[in-house]
Design a protein around this motif. Sequence first.
Motif, mmCIF file in Angstrom:
data_model
loop_
_atom_site.group_PDB
_atom_site.id
_atom_site.type_symbol
_atom_site.label_atom_id
_atom_site.label_comp_id
_atom_site.label_asym_id
_atom_site.label_seq_id
_atom_site.Cartn_x
_atom_site.Cartn_y
_atom_site.Cartn_z
ATOM 1 N N TRP A 1 -8.310 -0.298 -8.220
ATOM 2 C CA TRP A 1 -6.952 -0.645 -7.821
ATOM 3 C C TRP A 1 -6.484 0.255 -6.675
ATOM 4 O O TRP A 1 -5.851 -0.212 -5.722
ATOM 5 C CB TRP A 1 -5.987 -0.510 -8.996
ATOM 6 C CG TRP A 1 -4.595 -0.944 -8.627
ATOM 7 C CD1 TRP A 1 -4.078 -2.190 -8.752
ATOM 8 C CD2 TRP A 1 -3.572 -0.143 -8.028
ATOM 9 N NE1 TRP A 1 -2.791 -2.212 -8.270
ATOM 10 C CE2 TRP A 1 -2.462 -0.973 -7.815
ATOM 11 C CE3 TRP A 1 -3.503 1.195 -7.640
ATOM 12 C CZ2 TRP A 1 -1.283 -0.506 -7.244
ATOM 13 C CZ3 TRP A 1 -2.318 1.661 -7.073
ATOM 14 C CH2 TRP A 1 -1.224 0.814 -6.885
ATOM 15 N N THR A 2 -6.778 1.547 -6.749
ATOM 16 C CA THR A 2 -6.345 2.482 -5.706
ATOM 17 C C THR A 2 -6.956 2.108 -4.364
ATOM 18 O O THR A 2 -6.279 2.128 -3.323
ATOM 19 C CB THR A 2 -6.734 3.923 -6.082
ATOM 20 O OG1 THR A 2 -6.157 4.249 -7.353
ATOM 21 C CG2 THR A 2 -6.240 4.908 -5.039
ATOM 22 N N THR A 3 -8.247 1.753 -4.362
ATOM 23 C CA THR A 3 -8.907 1.338 -3.126
ATOM 24 C C THR A 3 -8.273 0.072 -2.563
ATOM 25 O O THR A 3 -7.989 -0.025 -1.352
ATOM 26 C CB THR A 3 -10.406 1.109 -3.373
ATOM 27 O OG1 THR A 3 -11.006 2.318 -3.854
ATOM 28 C CG2 THR A 3 -11.115 0.663 -2.092
ATOM 29 N N ALA A 4 -8.047 -0.905 -3.434
ATOM 30 C CA ALA A 4 -7.440 -2.164 -2.992
ATOM 31 C C ALA A 4 -6.039 -1.931 -2.449
ATOM 32 O O ALA A 4 -5.670 -2.464 -1.398
ATOM 33 C CB ALA A 4 -7.399 -3.165 -4.148
ATOM 34 N N ALA A 5 -5.239 -1.120 -3.154
ATOM 35 C CA ALA A 5 -3.876 -0.853 -2.708
ATOM 36 C C ALA A 5 -3.869 -0.129 -1.368
ATOM 37 O O ALA A 5 -3.025 -0.392 -0.506
ATOM 38 C CB ALA A 5 -3.125 -0.039 -3.759
ATOM 39 N N ALA A 6 -4.819 0.802 -1.169
ATOM 40 C CA ALA A 6 -4.891 1.528 0.106
ATOM 41 C C ALA A 6 -5.207 0.570 1.255
ATOM 42 O O ALA A 6 -4.607 0.654 2.339
ATOM 43 C CB ALA A 6 -5.941 2.636 0.017
ATOM 44 N N LEU A 7 -6.161 -0.348 1.035
ATOM 45 C CA LEU A 7 -6.483 -1.334 2.072
ATOM 46 C C LEU A 7 -5.281 -2.224 2.362
ATOM 47 O O LEU A 7 -4.965 -2.505 3.528
ATOM 48 C CB LEU A 7 -7.664 -2.193 1.623
ATOM 49 C CG LEU A 7 -9.045 -1.523 1.617
ATOM 50 C CD1 LEU A 7 -10.072 -2.432 0.945
ATOM 51 C CD2 LEU A 7 -9.479 -1.190 3.041
ATOM 52 N N GLY A 8 -4.606 -2.680 1.305
ATOM 53 C CA GLY A 8 -3.443 -3.543 1.499
ATOM 54 C C GLY A 8 -2.309 -2.833 2.205
ATOM 55 O O GLY A 8 -1.660 -3.401 3.091
ATOM 56 N N LEU A 9 -2.076 -1.565 1.832
ATOM 57 C CA LEU A 9 -1.006 -0.811 2.480
ATOM 58 C C LEU A 9 -1.316 -0.565 3.945
ATOM 59 O O LEU A 9 -0.436 -0.695 4.811
ATOM 60 C CB LEU A 9 -0.798 0.525 1.749
ATOM 61 C CG LEU A 9 0.311 1.420 2.296
ATOM 62 C CD1 LEU A 9 1.664 0.710 2.224
ATOM 63 C CD2 LEU A 9 0.369 2.747 1.548
ATOM 64 N N LEU A 10 -2.579 -0.224 4.257
ATOM 65 C CA LEU A 10 -2.952 -0.018 5.660
ATOM 66 C C LEU A 10 -2.778 -1.315 6.446
ATOM 67 O O LEU A 10 -2.298 -1.299 7.594
ATOM 68 C CB LEU A 10 -4.404 0.469 5.741
ATOM 69 C CG LEU A 10 -4.954 0.708 7.154
ATOM 70 C CD1 LEU A 10 -4.100 1.726 7.905
ATOM 71 C CD2 LEU A 10 -6.406 1.164 7.087
ATOM 72 N N GLY A 11 -3.146 -2.430 5.832
ATOM 73 C CA GLY A 11 -2.964 -3.707 6.514
ATOM 74 C C GLY A 11 -1.505 -4.013 6.788
ATOM 75 O O GLY A 11 -1.151 -4.480 7.878
ATOM 76 N N THR A 12 -0.623 -3.741 5.823
ATOM 77 C CA THR A 12 0.801 -3.991 6.040
ATOM 78 C C THR A 12 1.364 -3.067 7.111
ATOM 79 O O THR A 12 2.214 -3.471 7.906
ATOM 80 C CB THR A 12 1.588 -3.805 4.735
ATOM 81 O OG1 THR A 12 1.461 -2.457 4.285
ATOM 82 C CG2 THR A 12 1.116 -4.732 3.664
#
Length: 340
Positions: free
Chosen positions: A131-142
Motif C-alpha cells: 500500500w505504501t508503494t502504491a500510495a507513493a506512486l499515486g501521490l507523485l503522479g498527482t
Amino acid sequence: MKRPAGPGRSAGTGALCVLAASVLWGTTGTAATFAPEAGPLAIGAVAMGLGGLLQALAAAPQIVRQLPRLRGRRGTVLLGAVPVAVYPLAFYSSMRLAGVAVGTVVSIGTAPLASALIERVVDRRRLTRRWTTAAALGLLGTVLLCVAETAHAADGTGPASVAGTLLGVGLGLAAAGTYALYSWAAHRLISGGLPSRAAMGAVFGLGGLLLLPVLLATGAPLAGSWSHAAVGAYMALVPMFAGYVLFGRGLARVPASTATTLSLLEPAVAAVLAVLVVGERLPAVGWTGIALVIACLAVLTTPSPAARRRRGRPAEAPGDDARDTAHSGPPSLDPAGYGG
C-alpha cells in the motif's frame, strides 16, 4: 457444488466495484462544464444532494429494517453525513477555480493519505509495504499533474490564474479530507455488520438532506435550460447514485484506505477527458503523472504470490476464511494479499 467466494476473490470484486465507480466519478468535472451558468455550489448540491436522496430512497426497506442499529450508531452516521454535505461544495469549487484536471487530482489524489492517517490513528491499522508503494506512486503522479496545471496558470495558457489555482488546491485538500472521512465512516458501519445499502443510504441520504438548502439557494440556473437540467440529472443519477452504490459494495470488501487509493483512477480519467472534451492542455509532465497513477493502481490491484496460492487451495468449510469480509468483522488492510 458452487465454491464459496474466499476473501481474496471478495476483495477483488470490491476493487473492481471501486474502480468502476471511479470511472463514473471521473466524468463529473467534464459534465459540469456543460452547465456554465450553474455555479459550483449548485452543481455540488444537485449531484450529491439528489444522488444521496436517491440512494436513501432505493435503500429505504433496508434502512427501515436496520433502523434500531443505525440509531445505535448515529454518531458514526452523522460523522459520515456531514462530510458528504461538505465534500461536493469543496470539490466542485476546486475544479471551477483550478481547472478540471488539477481540482480532481488534488481532491482525490491526497485522499488516500488522509484515509490512511485516519485508519492509523483511530483503528491502529498497520500500513503494508504494498500500500505504501502504491500510495507513493499515486501521490507523485498527482503532484506532477498539479505542477503541469500550475505551470499553465503561470504562463497564461491554463484555465485559471495562479491565485485561483492555489485557492482551488486548498479547497481540493479540504475535499480530500472530507472524502476520506465519509469513506471511513461508511466502512466502519459496514464492517460493524450493517448491510452496505443500509449504511450508504443512511449516510448519503442524511448528507443529501443537509445539501437541500444549498440547492434551493443556488440551483435556479439548473432549471433555466434543458441542457443545464440534463447535466444536473446526469450528475445525480450516474456518477453519484450509481457510482456510490458501486463504492458501497466495494467498501464492504476492502478497507477505506484501499478504496480511496483505488479511486486514484478518477483524476486520471478526469484529466484525459479534460484534454479530449474540454480542451485543456496537458504537457508531458502531466501525462507522466497519469502514468504513475496507473502504475499505482497496478501495484495495488495485482494479487501477491501468497494470494494466488490461497486462491488455488480447496474451498474452506463454511464459517472459516471463506466468509465474506463484510460479515467477518473489520477486514485487514490487505484482505486480498495486496500488502507486502
